[in-house]
Design a protein around this motif. Structure first.
Motif, PDB file in Angstrom:
ATOM      1  N   CYS A 177     -15.969  -3.631  -6.270  1.00  0.00           N
ATOM      2  CA  CYS A 177     -17.279  -3.253  -6.796  1.00  0.00           C
ATOM      3  C   CYS A 177     -18.208  -2.773  -5.680  1.00  0.00           C
ATOM      4  N   ASP A 178     -18.298  -3.563  -4.617  1.00  0.00           N
ATOM      5  CA  ASP A 178     -19.297  -3.310  -3.567  1.00  0.00           C
ATOM      6  C   ASP A 178     -18.832  -2.351  -2.478  1.00  0.00           C
ATOM      7  N   SER A 179     -17.532  -2.382  -2.160  1.00  0.00           N
ATOM      8  CA  SER A 179     -17.035  -1.623  -0.995  1.00  0.00           C
ATOM      9  C   SER A 179     -15.709  -0.928  -1.297  1.00  0.00           C
ATOM     10  N   PRO A 180     -15.669  -0.038  -2.291  1.00  0.00           N
ATOM     11  CA  PRO A 180     -14.389   0.582  -2.659  1.00  0.00           C
ATOM     12  C   PRO A 180     -13.752   1.392  -1.535  1.00  0.00           C
ATOM     13  N   LYS A 181     -14.555   2.105  -0.765  1.00  0.00           N
ATOM     14  CA  LYS A 181     -14.019   2.927   0.325  1.00  0.00           C
ATOM     15  C   LYS A 181     -13.347   2.055   1.381  1.00  0.00           C
ATOM     16  N   GLU A 182     -14.021   0.962   1.773  1.00  0.00           N
ATOM     17  CA  GLU A 182     -13.472   0.057   2.790  1.00  0.00           C
ATOM     18  C   GLU A 182     -12.228  -0.660   2.256  1.00  0.00           C
ATOM     19  N   PHE A 183     -12.262  -1.022   0.967  1.00  0.00           N
ATOM     20  CA  PHE A 183     -11.112  -1.672   0.354  1.00  0.00           C
ATOM     21  C   PHE A 183      -9.901  -0.748   0.381  1.00  0.00           C
ATOM     22  N   LEU A 184     -10.077   0.499  -0.028  1.00  0.00           N
ATOM     23  CA  LEU A 184      -8.970   1.451  -0.056  1.00  0.00           C
ATOM     24  C   LEU A 184      -8.438   1.714   1.349  1.00  0.00           C
ATOM     25  N   SER A 185      -9.329   1.765   2.310  1.00  0.00           N
ATOM     26  CA  SER A 185      -8.904   1.965   3.700  1.00  0.00           C
ATOM     27  C   SER A 185      -8.000   0.827   4.166  1.00  0.00           C
ATOM     28  N   GLU A 186      -8.374  -0.414   3.815  1.00  0.00           N
ATOM     29  CA  GLU A 186      -7.575  -1.579   4.201  1.00  0.00           C
ATOM     30  C   GLU A 186      -6.217  -1.583   3.496  1.00  0.00           C
ATOM     31  N   VAL A 187      -6.216  -1.274   2.191  1.00  0.00           N
ATOM     32  CA  VAL A 187      -4.953  -1.265   1.442  1.00  0.00           C
ATOM     33  C   VAL A 187      -4.012  -0.191   1.988  1.00  0.00           C
ATOM     34  N   ASN A 188      -4.539   0.997   2.237  1.00  0.00           N
ATOM     35  CA  ASN A 188      -3.708   2.081   2.740  1.00  0.00           C
ATOM     36  C   ASN A 188      -3.145   1.764   4.116  1.00  0.00           C
ATOM     37  N   LYS A 189      -3.929   1.069   4.920  1.00  0.00           N
ATOM     38  CA  LYS A 189      -3.465   0.650   6.247  1.00  0.00           C
ATOM     39  C   LYS A 189      -2.282  -0.320   6.117  1.00  0.00           C
ATOM     40  N   ILE A 190      -2.414  -1.297   5.206  1.00  0.00           N
ATOM     41  CA  ILE A 190      -1.338  -2.274   4.998  1.00  0.00           C
ATOM     42  C   ILE A 190      -0.082  -1.573   4.482  1.00  0.00           C
ATOM     43  N   ASP A 191      -0.255  -0.681   3.519  1.00  0.00           N
ATOM     44  CA  ASP A 191       0.888   0.050   2.954  1.00  0.00           C
ATOM     45  C   ASP A 191       1.590   0.916   4.002  1.00  0.00           C
ATOM     46  N   SER A 192       0.795   1.591   4.825  1.00  0.00           N
ATOM     47  CA  SER A 192       1.366   2.549   5.781  1.00  0.00           C
ATOM     48  C   SER A 192       2.105   1.876   6.923  1.00  0.00           C
ATOM     49  N   GLU A 193       1.808   0.609   7.168  1.00  0.00           N
ATOM     50  CA  GLU A 193       2.438  -0.099   8.279  1.00  0.00           C
ATOM     51  C   GLU A 193       3.707  -0.848   7.870  1.00  0.00           C
ATOM     52  N   MET A 194       4.109  -0.703   6.600  1.00  0.00           N
ATOM     53  CA  MET A 194       5.300  -1.429   6.160  1.00  0.00           C
ATOM     54  C   MET A 194       6.506  -1.063   7.026  1.00  0.00           C
ATOM     55  N   TRP A 195       7.180  -2.072   7.546  1.00  0.00           N
ATOM     56  CA  TRP A 195       8.317  -1.877   8.436  1.00  0.00           C
ATOM     57  C   TRP A 195       9.559  -1.464   7.653  1.00  0.00           C
ATOM     58  N   GLU A 196      10.625  -1.150   8.420  1.00  0.00           N
ATOM     59  CA  GLU A 196      11.910  -0.842   7.794  1.00  0.00           C
ATOM     60  C   GLU A 196      12.386  -2.016   6.940  1.00  0.00           C
ATOM     61  N   ASP A 197      12.163  -3.209   7.457  1.00  0.00           N
ATOM     62  CA  ASP A 197      12.555  -4.418   6.724  1.00  0.00           C
ATOM     63  C   ASP A 197      11.393  -4.843   5.832  1.00  0.00           C
ATOM     64  N   GLY A 198      11.404  -4.382   4.563  1.00  0.00           N
ATOM     65  CA  GLY A 198      10.294  -4.685   3.657  1.00  0.00           C
ATOM     66  C   GLY A 198      10.110  -6.165   3.423  1.00  0.00           C
ATOM     67  N   LYS A 199      11.219  -6.891   3.352  1.00  0.00           N
ATOM     68  CA  LYS A 199      11.159  -8.328   3.113  1.00  0.00           C
ATOM     69  C   LYS A 199      10.455  -9.039   4.266  1.00  0.00           C
TER      70      LYS A 199
END
Length: 277
Positions: A70-92
């Motif tokens: 609600c309050d910080s959608p841009k910052e939230f999306l930035s954090e989620v995309n960062k987490i997603d983009s850093e996923m290693w070869e070993d997803g588990k």
């Protein structure tokens, strides 16, 4: 004014997506304020998009996520995309490292934008979207082997825009209903009563035991006396029928698929939709 279609940004155990049409057709045609004390993933809330609404949940991490979107959608999306983009070869391995980091922040009570992003990542990459914690309140659901993106950005922006004029609370369901008055609509989708009366599993460390179900039934009676329109959904169990039967409430039994049971033969069951109007 045409409503923007919004779907829940998390998958939630006990979510009402498969019952949406049956719930919607039973809702009152007109009401003042909308109250949902157990919002969870918000399937009914986002479908109907009431203009005057209060949502609540006991799960502090979940409500933190609603508030941050609600309050910080841009910052939230930035954090989620960062987490997603850093996923290693070993997803588990990556999933369990994220889960450990999330639990570390929980222990430190760091309810911030990063925690909200971690919460959504875990929700999309854990088994069946379960939110389950151990006795210490730490998230302990295993990996589901998915490498999917955690969010759809257009949904997050739509959710954020809609939530701007919505009251968002975190706490007990009774507190969430204190302001409910005659002509308001209260949708009660509490944690399920167990199919096996001896097993109560909690999705927060506070749990939701038999006494909680009794307290909820008492609140339902009180809201009815206030003149509120009330709808409640739960498993079709002896406990629920004992608490709400013989009071003049309309109890409809509906068939559902249970997605969480590991035994496919046990995935068909019955739920009740209870209305006081």
């Amino acid at each position: 004014m045409r409503k923007t279609e919004i779907v829940p940004f998390v998958k939630w155990a006990g979510g009402k997506r498969q019952l949406l049409s049956q719930i919607q057709e039973r809702m009152p045609e007109n009401y003042n304020h909308y109250f949902e004390p157990f919002v969870g993933g918000g399937a009914v809330f986002f479908l109907t998009q009431p203009s005057k609404a209060l949502i609540n949940d006991i799960n502090k991490a979940l409500i933190n996520t609603y508030q941050r979107i609600c309050d910080s959608p841009k910052e939230f999306l930035s954090e989620v995309n960062k987490i997603d983009s850093e996923m290693w070869e070993d997803g588990k391995q990556y999933y369990y490292s994220i889960r450990e980091h999330y639990n570390d922040k929980l222990m430190k009570s760091e309810y911030d934008v990063e925690l909200a992003a971690l919460f959504v990542f875990l929700n999309k990459h854990c088994f069946n979207g379960l939110y389950r914690v151990n006795g210490k309140g730490l998230f302990n659901v295993p990996y589901n082997n998915s490498r999917r993106a955690s969010v759809e950005e257009n949904i997050i922006w739509a959710v954020s825009e809609y939530l701007q004029n919505i009251t968002i609370l975190q706490g007990d369901f009774e507190d969430a209903c204190k302001e409910a008055k005659k002509g308001d609509f209260v949708f009660l989708d509490s944690p399920y009563a167990p199919l096996n009366p001896t097993s109560f599993e909690s999705y927060t460390k506070e749990g939701f035991d038999i006494e909680s179900h009794k307290r909820l039934a008492k609140l339902y009676d009180e809201l009815t006396m206030r003149g509120c329109y009330c709808m409640l959904t739960n498993h079709n169990t002896d406990l629920i029928n004992e608490l709400y039967g013989n009071k003049g409430y309309k109890i409809d039994v509906v068939s559902v698929r249970r997605m969480i049971n590991s035994d496919a033969s046990n995935r068909v069951g019955e739920e009740v939709i209870i209305c006081n109007y």
